[in-house]
Design a protein around this motif. Sequence first.
Motif, short mmCIF file in Angstrom:
data_model
loop_
_atom_site.label_atom_id
_atom_site.label_comp_id
_atom_site.label_asym_id
_atom_site.label_seq_id
_atom_site.Cartn_x
_atom_site.Cartn_y
_atom_site.Cartn_z
N ASP A 119 -0.68 -6.44 24.68
CA ASP A 119 -0.27 -5.46 23.68
C ASP A 119 -1.38 -4.47 23.32
OD1 ASP A 119 -1.24 -6.72 20.61
OD2 ASP A 119 -1.29 -7.98 22.40
N ILE A 120 -2.60 -4.72 23.79
CA ILE A 120 -3.69 -3.76 23.61
C ILE A 120 -3.81 -2.97 24.92
CG2 ILE A 120 -6.15 -3.46 23.10
CD1 ILE A 120 -6.08 -6.18 21.71
N PRO A 121 -3.34 -1.72 24.93
CA PRO A 121 -3.32 -0.95 26.17
C PRO A 121 -4.68 -0.87 26.87
CG PRO A 121 -2.01 0.16 24.51
CD PRO A 121 -2.70 -0.99 23.81
N LYS A 122 -5.74 -0.74 26.11
CA LYS A 122 -7.07 -0.63 26.72
C LYS A 122 -7.41 -1.87 27.54
CE LYS A 122 -11.93 0.25 25.58
NZ LYS A 122 -12.90 0.49 24.47
N VAL A 123 -7.01 -3.04 27.05
CA VAL A 123 -7.28 -4.30 27.75
C VAL A 123 -6.45 -4.38 29.03
CG1 VAL A 123 -7.09 -6.82 27.64
CG2 VAL A 123 -7.95 -5.54 25.67
N ALA A 124 -5.15 -4.13 28.90
CA ALA A 124 -4.26 -4.20 30.06
C ALA A 124 -4.68 -3.22 31.14
CB ALA A 124 -2.82 -3.94 29.64
N ASP A 125 -4.98 -2.00 30.72
CA ASP A 125 -5.34 -0.96 31.69
C ASP A 125 -6.67 -1.25 32.38
OD1 ASP A 125 -3.00 0.26 30.94
OD2 ASP A 125 -3.96 1.78 29.68
N SER A 126 -7.60 -1.85 31.64
CA SER A 126 -8.91 -2.16 32.25
C SER A 126 -8.77 -3.28 33.29
CB SER A 126 -9.93 -2.55 31.18
OG SER A 126 -9.58 -3.77 30.56
N ILE A 127 -7.90 -4.26 33.02
CA ILE A 127 -7.66 -5.34 33.99
C ILE A 127 -7.01 -4.77 35.25
CG2 ILE A 127 -6.35 -7.45 34.45
CD1 ILE A 127 -6.69 -8.16 31.48
#
Length: 248
Positions: free
Chosen positions: A134-142
């Motif tokens: 739910d944290i876009p920055k986390v998902a996108d970095s992975i």
Amino acid sequence: MQESVQQIKRVLVVDDEEGMRTTLAANLELEGYEVVEARDGVHALELAGQQAFTLVLSDVRMPGLNGVETFRELKRIQPELTVVLMTAFALEKLIEEAIVEGVYTVIYKPFSMDHLARVIARAVDAPAVLVVDDIPKVADSIVSVLRAAGLSAHAVHDGRTAVQHVIERSVDVCVLDIVMPDQDGVATCAQMRGLKKRVTVIAMTGHSVPEMVSAIMSKGGYTCLRKPFDARELIHTIARARGDAAPE
């Protein structure tokens, strides 16, 4: 290489041991694949320059070009090619290199033909990793890390969108945050696995939620990674999960 292999599902088997190569080819043909055999890495590259393949199944230890070197060269010829490596040896450095460079998985000899068939069936279906956080920055970095390693990966930011993504697209691994608003990872995992048991769920969390971890594992989760985790740990976990290919 004008032809499409979306419907053909043509597999290239690469092994310098003729008996092993012939056995693998015969069994894959029984599973409905069109199979082409290569006696070594150089031969595999020649064939890949002449026709398109859905997947390559290659031994690691071969004279001349080893399986990892062959994998690298094949990806230059056909960048979207899915490659499965097999080995009877503990070649840690070579295997490590292959995994972090985007090989689909490594399976270890001896293996059953039923197990190989499961791995291949999942690998030929345009495999991709779905990352849900739910944290876009986390998902996108992975996703960025996975793509840099040569894996096909996409990100969504809530459970309901993740389930819809699994319905509409080809996903074989889902990296799923457990604690999310609206619909948590446990419910999302249950829905995904109910729709497509081939989807392997790797849970992740930065919270102390042992009950939720137990719940997601009881619904078919593969393992749970504790945030923050090392990128190589995730890449290795994905490769291991793909190689395990548990019966449905």
